[in-house]
Design a protein around this motif. Structure first.
Motif, PDB file in Angstrom:
ATOM      1  N   ARG A  35      19.685  41.009  40.123  1.00  0.00           N
ATOM      2  CA  ARG A  35      20.438  41.371  41.327  1.00  0.00           C
ATOM      3  C   ARG A  35      21.938  41.401  41.021  1.00  0.00           C
ATOM      4  O   ARG A  35      22.635  42.348  41.412  1.00  0.00           O
ATOM      5  N   GLU A  36      22.415  40.385  40.327  1.00  0.00           N
ATOM      6  CA  GLU A  36      23.835  40.353  39.978  1.00  0.00           C
ATOM      7  C   GLU A  36      24.221  41.544  39.109  1.00  0.00           C
ATOM      8  O   GLU A  36      25.275  42.163  39.302  1.00  0.00           O
ATOM      9  N   LEU A  39      24.435  44.743  41.206  1.00  0.00           N
ATOM     10  CA  LEU A  39      25.629  44.719  42.047  1.00  0.00           C
ATOM     11  C   LEU A  39      26.873  45.038  41.222  1.00  0.00           C
ATOM     12  O   LEU A  39      27.741  45.814  41.653  1.00  0.00           O
ATOM     13  N   LEU A 155      26.599  38.400  50.704  1.00  0.00           N
ATOM     14  CA  LEU A 155      26.841  38.156  49.286  1.00  0.00           C
ATOM     15  C   LEU A 155      27.300  36.715  49.096  1.00  0.00           C
ATOM     16  O   LEU A 155      28.100  36.204  49.885  1.00  0.00           O
ATOM     17  N   ARG A 158      29.522  33.286  44.546  1.00  0.00           N
ATOM     18  CA  ARG A 158      29.369  33.610  43.124  1.00  0.00           C
ATOM     19  C   ARG A 158      29.333  35.122  42.918  1.00  0.00           C
ATOM     20  O   ARG A 158      30.024  35.657  42.035  1.00  0.00           O
ATOM     21  N   GLU A 159      28.534  35.827  43.722  1.00  0.00           N
ATOM     22  CA  GLU A 159      28.443  37.281  43.586  1.00  0.00           C
ATOM     23  C   GLU A 159      29.779  37.949  43.867  1.00  0.00           C
ATOM     24  O   GLU A 159      30.173  38.898  43.175  1.00  0.00           O
TER      25      GLU A 159
END
Length: 229
Positions: A35-36, A39, A155, A158-159
């Protein structure tokens, strides 16, 4: 048609190079979640305005990974102050087209609370004061941008920190803002190895930019006494 087939139809040797690069970035960098990674790939598309095939592939990958249309919109809203509003707007318009073309789920329309008319901001006090000393009207602009994002919750911190770090690498803004964003990532619980992985992941979007960013990051870690496990 898979992304590999699409690229191979354009140029087979390039597709092989692209595949090897993707394996190194997406499979061998284990410090970041999928996911990261998707993104951060969308962040790169916005910053570099690669809104054709690369953006289409990343939006499709995001959908497969369970990144919702609302998540993507919050990401675009979040990075717009760093990427530039026109760049984020162009990506938003293209995102709507891709969702329609690929039959992807539409957003719920859920946003977040905006504090447009308030005072101050959640910016760290030293950063706020430094910008105020530089130019008071610009500080007011930064405070507004910070307040308008304070209510975002889709979000993680961290993201968001990783996203702004990626903007810094791609734009080579490796001084004040990079320092703030690295500190935010560490404060959110990210390890030094994970922070390095964010910078390393950006190599596919411009290797020489990553080279310089890693040098700056190493110097920052040395300065602050950050150690690796």
């Amino acid at each position: 048609m898979t992304s590999e087939t699409l690229v191979k139809a354009l140029d087979a040797p390039f597709a092989e190079m692209n595949g090897a690069t993707a394996h190194r970035m997406w499979e061998e960098i284990t410090e970041l979640s999928m996911r990261e990674k998707v993104l951060l790939s969308v962040v790169a598309d916005v910053c570099q305005q690669t809104l054709g095939l690369p953006f289409e592939l990343h939006v499709a990958a995001a959908a497969r990974l369970g990144v919702s249309a609302d998540d993507l919109r919050e990401l675009l809203r979040f990075i717009s102050y760093d990427s530039g509003y026109p760049a984020a707007l162009a990506a938003l318009a293209r995102l709507v087209e891709i969702e329609r073309e690929q039959g992807l789920p539409k957003p719920s329309g859920e946003g977040h609370e905006l504090d447009i008319d308030g005072q101050g901001s959640p910016m760290p006090a030293p950063t706020r004061q430094a910008v105020l000393n530089l130019d008071a009207p610009f500080a007011g602009y930064m405070e507004l941008q910070s307040r308008m994002r304070a209510g975002m919750r889709r979000l993680s911190v961290r993201e968001r920190a990783f996203a702004t770090m990626t903007v810094d690498v791609l734009f080579q803004t490796l001084e004040e803002s990079f320092r703030v964003h690295v500190a935010r990532a560490i404060a959110s619980g990210a390890t030094p190895e994970e922070v390095r992985a964010v910078v390393r992941f950006s190599a596919q979007f411009g290797m020489t930019k990553t080279w310089r960013a890693l040098r700056v990051l190493n110097a920052l870690f040395t300065e602050t006494g950050t150690v690796f496990a």
